[in-house]
Design an enzyme around this catalytic site. Sequence first.
Site, PDB file in Angstrom:
ATOM      1  N   GLN A 139      10.148   1.659   6.406  1.00  0.00           N
ATOM      2  CA  GLN A 139       9.885   2.224   7.740  1.00  0.00           C
ATOM      3  C   GLN A 139      11.062   3.058   8.259  1.00  0.00           C
ATOM      4  O   GLN A 139      10.960   3.653   9.332  1.00  0.00           O
ATOM      5  CB  GLN A 139       9.555   1.098   8.738  1.00  0.00           C
ATOM      6  CG  GLN A 139       8.266   0.354   8.435  1.00  0.00           C
ATOM      7  CD  GLN A 139       7.007   1.215   8.620  1.00  0.00           C
ATOM      8  OE1 GLN A 139       7.018   2.246   9.318  1.00  0.00           O
ATOM      9  NE2 GLN A 139       5.911   0.815   7.983  1.00  0.00           N
ATOM     10  N   THR A 173       4.187   7.496 -17.902  1.00  0.00           N
ATOM     11  CA  THR A 173       4.308   8.930 -17.608  1.00  0.00           C
ATOM     12  C   THR A 173       4.405   9.130 -16.098  1.00  0.00           C
ATOM     13  O   THR A 173       3.638   8.565 -15.331  1.00  0.00           O
ATOM     14  CB  THR A 173       3.096   9.695 -18.190  1.00  0.00           C
ATOM     15  OG1 THR A 173       3.071   9.446 -19.594  1.00  0.00           O
ATOM     16  CG2 THR A 173       3.205  11.186 -17.934  1.00  0.00           C
ATOM     17  N   CYS A 228      -8.135 -11.945   9.987  1.00  0.00           N
ATOM     18  CA  CYS A 228      -9.247 -12.874  10.080  1.00  0.00           C
ATOM     19  C   CYS A 228      -9.367 -13.602   8.746  1.00  0.00           C
ATOM     20  O   CYS A 228      -9.477 -12.963   7.700  1.00  0.00           O
ATOM     21  CB  CYS A 228     -10.513 -12.084  10.363  1.00  0.00           C
ATOM     22  SG  CYS A 228     -11.807 -13.093  11.025  1.00  0.00           S
TER      23      CYS A 228
END
Length: 375
Positions: A177, A235, A324
Amino acid sequence: MNLPIYLDNASTTPLLPEVIEAMNSVMTDEYGNPSSIHAKGRKSKSVIEAARKTVAKVINASVAEVFFTSSATEANNGMISSAVKSLGISRIITTKAEHPCVLNTIQSQKIDTVYLSLNSNGEIDLYELNHLLSDSDPKTLVSLMYINNEIGVIHPVNKIAELCKEHNAYFHCDAVQAVGKYKIDVQKTPIHFLSSSAHKFHGPKGVGFMYINGDVSIEPYLYGGSQERNMRAGTENLYGIVGLAKALELAVHEKESRMSHIASLKAKLLEELMTHFVDLKINAGGAQTAAHIASISFPHSDKSELMMFNLDINGICASAGSACSSGVEHDSPVLEAIGHDPKRKTVRFSFSHLNTAEEIDYLIEKLKTLTPLQS
Ligand SMILES: Cc1ncc(COP(=O)(O)O)c(C=O)c1O
């Protein structure tokens, strides 16, 4: 103003046109395998090395210390598990508010793990860290993020790094962040391992980088070819890497103007919220927080229960502070770790330089209809 308005930039950010353009040109012309020694392969390789140079310059590292990955999740998994294996780490010090890709990797190591206490703002106690590190016996890895992705608290990485250095501990920092928004200088801040992800700073998804301090030698965590100096076979994602470097270059070049605009949007939102609503709580409000993250906790009501749903149907993309499971809504582990009242509803609004003051006005007007406690 176009709907929906996007206030979920801590989750991911839109690609910028300049980034798409840079990627397009490489996608069109550079198909050579960077490991091939012929002209097309060499060209692809040189494109990757130019990108590596850009990243290294931004964090003041040497090019040999920068490795491209598929994500910050991969970088954190790889560095933590490989550090434990290669450096004989027997104890990890962290917090319960780290990103799941760090927490779950740490838990999978099955070694002694100490979770630092967090105050109600999500801040760590440096004295506690110092005290733990003073016990020099276990070889320790400290894993602490720079900025918390949910509540935005900024941890004092310079002080943490200095403490780790003083006590011969290794320091891993999830800087996802922060990269492109806050200064990171690995020469000044003695970090051993750092992770970053392009899609958080308007680059493409599916590409990130890790910094591994040159004095630290860890084993590879992906075996195969000799890509990324044997550390991470496979790759390379050439187009993603080019997009990452372009996005980072732009972020750093425009950092001051972007960040002051973002900070003004957050200040406007908080001021308007405080003016029009009562009994709101700004999570981590008493701490130093990132300019792009505002985590707001609304009082319990029938309306606030439907807050996320109503924001969405009103054209506002934001993020919930809950999850939830088995049909029961509960606070996220980060909110639980700071002792948040689970009856309150938390919404994270997160900004980028592409947001406008007009969007904040729209958000406030909508919120007035979505929460009853308006003064
Ligand atoms: C703090 C933090 N760490 C790690 C990650 C994982 O990043 P990625 O999406 O590149 O795997 C995220 C993304 O949400 C994050 O916010």
